[in-house]
Scaffold this motif. Structure first.
Motif, PDB file in Angstrom:
ATOM      1  N   THR A 584     -12.374 -46.684  67.698  1.00  0.00           N
ATOM      2  CA  THR A 584     -12.500 -47.971  68.409  1.00  0.00           C
ATOM      3  C   THR A 584     -12.617 -47.811  69.916  1.00  0.00           C
ATOM      4  N   ALA A 587     -15.760 -49.450  71.603  1.00  0.00           N
ATOM      5  CA  ALA A 587     -15.760 -50.918  71.497  1.00  0.00           C
ATOM      6  C   ALA A 587     -14.647 -51.539  72.327  1.00  0.00           C
ATOM      7  N   LYS A 638     -10.479 -60.575  70.893  1.00  0.00           N
ATOM      8  CA  LYS A 638     -11.552 -59.611  70.655  1.00  0.00           C
ATOM      9  C   LYS A 638     -10.976 -58.251  70.266  1.00  0.00           C
ATOM     10  N   ILE A 642     -11.551 -56.260  66.797  1.00  0.00           N
ATOM     11  CA  ILE A 642     -12.078 -54.889  66.698  1.00  0.00           C
ATOM     12  C   ILE A 642     -11.151 -54.017  65.856  1.00  0.00           C
TER      13      ILE A 642
END
Length: 684
Positions: A584, A587, A638, A642
């Motif tokens: 992750t 992102a 957000k 994610i």
């Protein structure tokens, strides 16, 4: 032939008897047979004193049913009555204020009969006509017949009767035909007259002959004239007590042990109380004590005569100091009853204490059956706790037993927290909570097994009784925090890493009805479980206690609160964190950068508005702060999105969660099926 009216102040006597005694009308048979037994006992007394010199012969009381004639007859060979005695005892009912009587005693059959000496007149509850044929034991006495059809009018005349004694002939009323059924009369005699002191016969004994039951010439005696409680305890064997218990309760397991009561002062009391095997279902065990008055059954509703917790005992109490007309108000006010209650409590406690001292091993073997009873006693009666605390036991998960004082000595060195409180750890299901128990044992802790029906309220009681002590279930927290010490381990993960791990697991927790999950990260050692589910002690205890205490039902509506603890020391948790970071990072990088910027901006806004009153802050400044907070929330959402999308495809995360749920019996249905399939795939 004498005719007249029964000596009452109103003609409403019989409707009153019918109406207000009707709910308990079956007791008429108890009254009739008891009167016959009394008359027989009086003859025995006269003979013993030399006032009756004739042959007593067979003194059996006979109950005869004639369905064709519609009669039920109770016959005795007791002292009988002369015409004068019939007039005095039957015709002269001293009644006054019938209206007051009706109001005061409505629906209290026993109270009416006993209070007004109406034992004989209970016959009119079920009869349209009653006849008495009687002849006194006195020399040259003439037999007389009394007849009454349910009105105040009666007839009294001489008649023929060869033998002394009395026949009461009841012509059963049309609305009471049940009392012309053999089975109904048998059941009532068995209920009320099973232990009367004079033989009572109902019909003849039967035997099988030519493939069917036929009557013999032998009387069918329905009672035991010398029940076990009237015998001398030293002459009885264990098997005698067990046999009597089987007579009283044919379908029950054998009792644990018993107490034979025998008191002459300050009241008269005999009886046998048995300790049944009780593990649960308190309500099913109540009202198994039968109360007798001179061997005449009174009631099996003994609340008020014995303390509430002793209503779990089985057996018999017989006391002439508790009359047949026993009623709730009488019991609550009578001094003898209170003395009896106190005596029985002391006798029970003394018996338990002596059993404990005489053979502790045997006492421990009975403890699982005794615990419910003793807990109930300690919870409901203060003075019983004071007596029981020396023989009440605690059982640990290894099956070892301790007195309260012994267990305190055992755990005080290792299970005292940093505030000086002694912590009693317990489990209520040794199988389901096995891993939690083992984790506690690994730290050198002892764990009690508290799996009884009343253990939850007992725990709360003991916390009040024991000084500086608390009880904590082993799954209330991780082992390191069950008993807080000064050397608490520090979490080596940073705040951001812990938050990221928590988010990964929290987003994948299942939606379970009436369950809430929170997630935290704690070091529990490399050998500890990777994920552990614990349950808040306070909330769980409140919900369990609400089952027993009215007014706490709102706790039952609240969801169960669980903490999912991630072991930051475990290799699998470290692996999940490492893989999450790698998967992750790209992102999350812009999101976290934006988040840090907005958080810094919000901190600056808060600093600039610090110390200002609300009216001193412009609308533009307020809007700026609100927009900044919204931006932070958006970025956090957000970030969560994610992490959630990544975690959804991470089989290790799901496997670890499901293993923790499985350990707590919370993995069911589709989720369990998915876990099984995933487990097979991981093994391949």
């Amino acid at each position: 032939m004498q005719k007249g009216n029964i000596g009452v102040t109103t003609e409403n006597i019989f409707p009153v008897i019918k109406k207000f005694l009707y709910s308990d009308h079956e007791i008429f048979l108890r009254e009739m047979v008891s009167n016959a037994v009394d008359a027989t006992q009086k003859l025995k007394t006269l003979a013993a004193q030399g006032d009756f010199k004739g042959e007593m012969g067979d003194l059996t009381v006979h109950v005869n049913l004639d369905k064709d004639k519609g009669t039920l007859t109770i016959s005795d060979r007791g002292i009988g009555m002369t015409a004068d005695e019939v007039d005095r005892y039957i015709n002269q009912i001293a009644f006054s204020g019938v209206n007051d009587f009706m109001e005061k005693y409505k629906d209290k059959a026993n109270a009416i009969i006993g209070h007004f000496g109406l034992g004989f007149y209970s016959a009119f509850m079920v009869s349209k006509k009653v006849e008495i044929v009687t002849r006194s034991y006195k020399d040259d006495a003439k037999a007389v017949k009394w007849s009454c059809d349910g009105s105040p009018s009666y007839t009294l005349e001489e008649t023929e009767k060869e033998d002394r004694g009395t026949d009461i002939i009841l012509y059963i009323d049309d609305d009471c035909k049940e009392f012309l059924e053999k089975a109904r009369i048998e059941s009532l005699l068995n209920k009320y007259c099973k232990f009367l002191a004079v033989p009572v016969a109902f019909g003849k004994k039967t035997e099988w002959k030519d493939g069917k039951q036929v009557e013999t010439a032998e009387d069918n005696i329905i009672n035991d004239v010398e029940p076990l409680w009237t015998a001398t305890p030293s002459q009885l064997k264990d098997e005698d007590y067990k046999k009597f218990y089987r007579t009283l309760y044919p379908m029950h397991d054998e009792p644990l042990f018993w107490i034979h009561l025998n008191v002459d002062y300050p009241f008269h009391l005999t009886g046998i109380l048995y300790f049944p095997r009780i593990k649960s279902n308190i309500e099913l065990q109540r009202n198994k004590i039968q109360l007798y008055c001179n061997q005449v059954f009174v009631t099996d509703q003994v609340e008020g005569i014995v303390p509430d917790f002793l209503t779990l005992l089985h057996g018999v109490i017989d006391s002439p100091d508790i009359p047949l007309n026993v009623s709730r108000s009488y019991l609550q006010s009578d001094a003898n009853v209170k003395k009896i209650s106190t005596y029985i409590t002391k006798k029970v406690a003394d018996r338990l204490q002596s059993l404990f001292k005489a053979d502790r091993k045997a006492f421990e073997e009975k403890w699982d059956d005794l615990k419910l009873f003793i807990n109930y006693g300690m919870l409901s009666q203060e003075d019983f706790y004071d007596r029981a605390k020396d023989f009440a036991l605690m059982k640990d998960t290894d099956g070892k037993y301790f007195t309260f004082e012994e267990y305190k000595t055992l755990i005080k060195d290792n299970q005292t927290d940093k505030d000086g409180n002694l912590v009693y750890l317990y489990a209520n299901d040794a199988t389901e909570q096995y891993s939690y128990i083992e984790a506690a044992k690994a730290k050198g802790y002892s764990v009690l097994l508290m799996d009884g029906e009343l253990d939850t309220p007992a725990i709360s009681m003991l916390e009040q009784k024991f000084e500086k002590s608390r009880f904590t279930r082993v799954d209330a927290d991780i082992a390191d925090r069950l008993i807080t010490k000064d050397d608490e381990k520090k979490n080596e993960l940073g705040e951001d890493e812990s938050a990221k791990l928590s988010e990964v697991f929290k987003t994948q927790m299942p939606k379970i009805d009436k369950a809430e999950f929170m997630v935290e990260v704690q070091p529990m050692g490399e050998n500890g479980q990777p994920v552990l589910v614990t349950q808040n002690e306070y909330m769980r205890r409140m919900k369990e206690t609400s089952k027993y205490q009215p007014g706490m039902s709102f706790y039952m509506q609240m969801p169960d609160s669980y903490m999912v603890v991630l072991n930051s020391d475990h290799p699998l948790i470290k692996r999940v964190l490492d893989e999450t970071d790698k998967a992750t990072a790209d992102a999350l990088k812009p999101v976290e950068a934006e988040l840090r910027g907005q958080e810094a901006r919000l901190a600056a806004i808060n600093q600039s508005q610090s110390g200002k009153k609300d009216e001193e802050i412009s609308q533009e400044e307020k809007d700026d702060k609100a927009n900044t907070q919204k931006a932070i929330n958006d970025q956090r959402a957000k970030k969560t999105q994610i992490l959630s999308e990544y975690a959804a495809g991470n089989e290790v995360v799901h496997q670890l969660i499901d293993l923790a749920l499985l350990q707590n019996g919370m993995l069911k249905g589709q989720r369990l099926n998915d876990f099984l399939k995933r487990s097979v795939d991981l093994i391949k």
